[in-house]
Design a protein around this motif. Structure first.
Motif, PDB file in Angstrom:
ATOM      1  N   LEU A   1       0.832  -1.200   0.000  1.00  0.00           N
ATOM      2  CA  LEU A   1       0.000   0.000   0.000  1.00  0.00           C
ATOM      3  C   LEU A   1       0.871   1.256   0.000  1.00  0.00           C
ATOM      4  O   LEU A   1       2.040   1.231   0.403  1.00  0.00           O
ATOM      5  CB  LEU A   1      -0.916  -0.013   1.217  1.00  0.00           C
ATOM      6  CG  LEU A   1      -1.918  -1.180   1.285  1.00  0.00           C
ATOM      7  CD1 LEU A   1      -2.747  -1.106   2.569  1.00  0.00           C
ATOM      8  CD2 LEU A   1      -2.823  -1.195   0.060  1.00  0.00           C
TER       9      LEU A   1
ATOM     10  N   ASP B   1       1.516   6.819   3.849  1.00  0.00           N
ATOM     11  CA  ASP B   1       1.231   8.215   4.169  1.00  0.00           C
ATOM     12  C   ASP B   1       2.518   8.812   4.735  1.00  0.00           C
ATOM     13  O   ASP B   1       3.129   8.244   5.646  1.00  0.00           O
ATOM     14  CB  ASP B   1       0.109   8.286   5.206  1.00  0.00           C
ATOM     15  CG  ASP B   1      -0.531   9.650   5.265  1.00  0.00           C
ATOM     16  OD1 ASP B   1      -0.156  10.509   4.455  1.00  0.00           O
ATOM     17  OD2 ASP B   1      -1.411   9.863   6.134  1.00  0.00           O
TER      18      ASP B   1
ATOM     19  N   ARG C   1       0.767   3.243   8.167  1.00  0.00           N
ATOM     20  CA  ARG C   1      -0.118   4.340   7.783  1.00  0.00           C
ATOM     21  C   ARG C   1      -0.114   4.492   6.265  1.00  0.00           C
ATOM     22  O   ARG C   1       0.956   4.639   5.657  1.00  0.00           O
ATOM     23  CB  ARG C   1       0.322   5.656   8.434  1.00  0.00           C
ATOM     24  CG  ARG C   1       0.120   5.700   9.941  1.00  0.00           C
ATOM     25  CD  ARG C   1       0.384   7.098  10.471  1.00  0.00           C
ATOM     26  NE  ARG C   1      -0.467   8.089   9.795  1.00  0.00           N
ATOM     27  CZ  ARG C   1      -0.329   9.403   9.962  1.00  0.00           C
ATOM     28  NH1 ARG C   1       0.615   9.886  10.748  1.00  0.00           N
ATOM     29  NH2 ARG C   1      -1.138  10.228   9.320  1.00  0.00           N
ATOM     30  N   TYR C   2      -1.310   4.442   5.689  1.00  0.00           N
ATOM     31  CA  TYR C   2      -1.413   4.420   4.236  1.00  0.00           C
ATOM     32  C   TYR C   2      -2.387   5.484   3.750  1.00  0.00           C
ATOM     33  O   TYR C   2      -3.256   5.946   4.490  1.00  0.00           O
ATOM     34  CB  TYR C   2      -1.854   3.032   3.764  1.00  0.00           C
ATOM     35  CG  TYR C   2      -1.004   1.921   4.325  1.00  0.00           C
ATOM     36  CD1 TYR C   2       0.306   1.734   3.883  1.00  0.00           C
ATOM     37  CD2 TYR C   2      -1.486   1.072   5.316  1.00  0.00           C
ATOM     38  CE1 TYR C   2       1.106   0.724   4.397  1.00  0.00           C
ATOM     39  CE2 TYR C   2      -0.699   0.064   5.844  1.00  0.00           C
ATOM     40  CZ  TYR C   2       0.595  -0.110   5.386  1.00  0.00           C
ATOM     41  OH  TYR C   2       1.374  -1.090   5.917  1.00  0.00           O
TER      42      TYR C   2
ATOM     43  N   ALA D   1      -5.475   6.914   2.161  1.00  0.00           N
ATOM     44  CA  ALA D   1      -6.850   6.466   1.942  1.00  0.00           C
ATOM     45  C   ALA D   1      -7.361   6.981   0.606  1.00  0.00           C
ATOM     46  O   ALA D   1      -7.033   8.088   0.179  1.00  0.00           O
ATOM     47  CB  ALA D   1      -7.751   6.949   3.067  1.00  0.00           C
TER      48      ALA D   1
ATOM     49  N   SER E   1      -7.997   2.034  -0.002  1.00  0.00           N
ATOM     50  CA  SER E   1      -6.643   2.557   0.133  1.00  0.00           C
ATOM     51  C   SER E   1      -5.963   2.513  -1.226  1.00  0.00           C
ATOM     52  O   SER E   1      -6.363   1.755  -2.110  1.00  0.00           O
ATOM     53  CB  SER E   1      -5.839   1.748   1.151  1.00  0.00           C
ATOM     54  OG  SER E   1      -6.345   1.917   2.462  1.00  0.00           O
TER      55      SER E   1
ATOM     56  N   SER F   1      -2.629   1.774  -3.574  1.00  0.00           N
ATOM     57  CA  SER F   1      -1.514   0.828  -3.572  1.00  0.00           C
ATOM     58  C   SER F   1      -0.331   1.409  -4.336  1.00  0.00           C
ATOM     59  O   SER F   1      -0.490   2.287  -5.179  1.00  0.00           O
ATOM     60  CB  SER F   1      -1.956  -0.491  -4.199  1.00  0.00           C
ATOM     61  OG  SER F   1      -0.931  -1.451  -4.137  1.00  0.00           O
TER      62      SER F   1
END
Length: 260
Positions: free
Chosen positions: A172, A175, A186-187, A189, A216, A218
């Protein structure tokens, strides 16, 4: 841009080969062809082969087909433009044809990897199909570039562990912190009301995937990086050499993969 399926597939193979040629140490060449053993047995056609080009040069057959002694091959790669269940089963048959060869005493059979640009099914379904393969014919390493699926043993995906248990996940999009550093777990969204296949983020287009009840984004480039690093590390370990410097430069956050 290429309409013919065969030509498109070959161009996809060459694109991956060009990346590997820039990353692999000079002693390894990237080729294609069939493997053979001292008993006269042959494998199926392999899309890409990582071979020892210093000690054991390839033998050119009369049909312009490159033939490689099984002992000189470090790793075979099956390349798919669009991965399906039939493609996964076909990769198992390719691996089985390598297993049927008998290397000279003191040599190992080549490792085997599967690379696809995208897939017909969801990442979870692809992983399920891979899990259904017998462990002896399952690829040592699999990467589906879109949406960023990577699969293999824990030890293959992360050298910090030696576990041989099969695992998989999606890379993913992290962030970033205020200092533009990746933050583990933390990715970015996605927008659930937006396009559920591709979404823009900071000027680039990323695949959108279902994750923990939401959407999310990728990061396929990270999957490609992990795939290439693992290939280089696997061939180094096979030759009894130290892991490449790239292995040590990847921060833990780069190895984050999440099951979806």
């Amino acid at each position: 841009m290429i309409a013919h399926q065969g030509e498109r597939g070959r161009e996809n193979e060459l694109a991956l080969a060009r990346i590997l040629e820039r990353l692999l140490p000079g002693r390894l060449g990237v080729g294609t062809g069939l493997l053979f053993d001292s008993l006269g047995k042959y494998s199926k056609q392999m899309d890409l082969l990582l071979y020892d080009q210093i000690d054991s040069p390839a033998v050119l057959a009369q049909t312009n087909q490159l033939l490689h002694p099984v002992e000189e091959i470090h790793l075979a790669i099956e390349v798919k433009s669009r991965l399906s269940l039939d493609g996964i089963k076909d990769s198992g048959k390719k691996r089985a044809s390598i297993n049927a060869l008998s290397p000279i005493k003191g040599f190992q059979r080549p490792m085997f990897a599967l690379f696809a640009y995208d897939a017909v099914s969801s990442p979870a379904t692809v992983a399920q199909h891979l899990s259904s393969l017998s462990p002896d014919v399952r690829p040592d390493l699999t990467c589906v570039l879109d949406p960023g699926l990577i699969a293999g043993s824990h030890g293959t995906l992360n050298p910090a562990t030696r576990s041989s248990e099969f695992t998989y996940g999606v890379t993913l999009l992290h962030d970033l912190s205020e200092n533009r550093e990746r933050e583990r777990g933390r990715y970015v969204a996605g927008d659930p009301s937006g396009n559920l296949q591709r979404q823009h983020h900071e000027g680039a287009l990323y695949p959108a995937v279902d994750f923990r009840g939401g959407i999310s984004l990728s990061d396929p480039s990270r999957a490609l990086l992990l795939f290439c690093e693992a290939l280089i590390r696997m061939t180094a370990e096979r030759a009894g050499r130290k892991p490449p410097s790239l292995t040590h430069y990847l921060a833990p956050s780069y190895r984050d993969i999440e099951q979806i």
